[in-house]
Design a protein around this motif. Structure first.
Motif, short mmCIF file in Angstrom:
data_model
loop_
_atom_site.label_atom_id
_atom_site.label_comp_id
_atom_site.label_asym_id
_atom_site.label_seq_id
_atom_site.Cartn_x
_atom_site.Cartn_y
_atom_site.Cartn_z
N GLN A 107 14.16 47.57 15.96
CA GLN A 107 15.15 46.95 16.84
C GLN A 107 15.07 47.52 18.26
N GLU A 108 14.92 48.83 18.37
CA GLU A 108 14.80 49.47 19.69
C GLU A 108 13.58 48.97 20.45
N ILE A 109 12.46 48.85 19.76
CA ILE A 109 11.23 48.39 20.41
C ILE A 109 11.39 46.97 20.91
N MET A 110 11.98 46.10 20.10
CA MET A 110 12.20 44.73 20.54
C MET A 110 13.07 44.70 21.79
N PRO B 43 24.89 39.94 29.46
CA PRO B 43 24.70 38.77 28.60
C PRO B 43 26.04 38.10 28.27
N ALA B 44 25.97 36.98 27.56
CA ALA B 44 27.18 36.24 27.19
C ALA B 44 28.10 37.08 26.30
N ILE B 45 27.53 37.94 25.48
CA ILE B 45 28.31 38.87 24.65
C ILE B 45 28.06 40.26 25.20
N LYS B 46 29.12 41.05 25.29
CA LYS B 46 29.06 42.40 25.86
C LYS B 46 28.01 43.27 25.14
N GLN B 47 27.34 44.11 25.93
CA GLN B 47 26.41 45.10 25.37
C GLN B 47 27.20 46.27 24.79
N PRO B 48 26.77 46.93 23.79
CA PRO B 48 25.49 46.79 23.08
C PRO B 48 25.52 45.76 21.97
N TYR B 49 26.63 45.02 21.86
CA TYR B 49 26.77 44.05 20.78
C TYR B 49 25.71 42.95 20.84
N SER C 15 22.58 42.99 22.09
CA SER C 15 21.26 43.45 21.63
C SER C 15 21.26 43.69 20.13
N ARG C 16 22.33 44.29 19.62
CA ARG C 16 22.38 44.57 18.18
C ARG C 16 22.38 43.28 17.37
N LEU C 17 23.12 42.27 17.83
CA LEU C 17 23.14 40.99 17.13
C LEU C 17 21.78 40.33 17.11
N GLY D 211 19.28 41.49 14.01
CA GLY D 211 19.05 40.39 13.06
C GLY D 211 17.58 40.17 12.80
N LEU D 212 16.79 40.20 13.87
CA LEU D 212 15.34 40.03 13.69
C LEU D 212 14.76 41.18 12.86
#
Length: 188
Positions: A120-123, A137-143, A145-147, A151-152
């Protein structure tokens, strides 16, 4: 045999011992003595190559994740609206499949959470390096990136943990659907 080729051969034996033993003992319970015995080397040879078992793990992970980063980093075909191109994702899946024995150690042992988080960190790092909008982003960080990247990474983890039953092409389609569909569309 030259000194360099002996060192390379020793490292290969030690890494193979790691691959063979972690699924049985887990990484936390694994000892340098067990690694040496399985690799057919003495402790001195181990310590010529690694500081300890954690150093072995760090170097092994580093080598593997350098390949992941290289694949995702080249990503030249992706538009600015894509996370990663379909070609890069498929290449990553094939890379994981080619390294199945090692990846199984990472994802099907007491190292699974650590490995999933590192993926996840690398992505996130690769996507950020392309000047992606990760600061607002549309959703606040770090949420956000985590989403997205969590997920990936979870899909990759589950695929490995289930024994890589699906073909690389099928997992690529699943990842593409995950990236394109809303959560409501995914579970309909």
């Amino acid at each position: 045999m030259t000194k360099k080729s002996r060192k390379t051969a020793s490292k290969a034996k030690i890494r193979q011992a790691l691959i063979d033993l972690v699924p049985v003992t887990g990484f936390q319970q694994l000892t340098v003595s067990q690694l040496c015995q399985k690799a057919g080397i003495n402790r001195g040879t181990f310590y010529l190559n690694y500081l300890d078992k954690d150093d072995l793990l760090r170097q092994t992970e580093s080598d593997f994740f350098a390949g992941v980063q290289k694949i995702l980093g080249k990503n030249e075909a992706a538009s600015s609206k894509e996370l990663f191109s379909k070609a890069a994702i498929l290449e990553l899946i094939v890379y994981i499949k080619q390294n199945e024995a090692l990846v199984t150690v990472f994802f099907k042992s007491d190292l699974a959470a650590r490995t999933e988080y590192r993926l996840q960190e690398i992505m996130t790092e690769v996507f950020s390096s392309r000047h992606a909008n990760l600061t607002n982003p549309a959703i606040k960080q770090p949420y956000a990136s985590r989403l997205v990247f969590g997920g990936l990474a979870t899909i990759f983890t589950l695929w490995v943990q289930r024994g890589m039953r699906e073909s690389p092409e099928e997992i690529s389609r699943i990842l593409d659907q995950y990236r394109r569909l809303s959560p409501e569309e995914i579970i309909k």
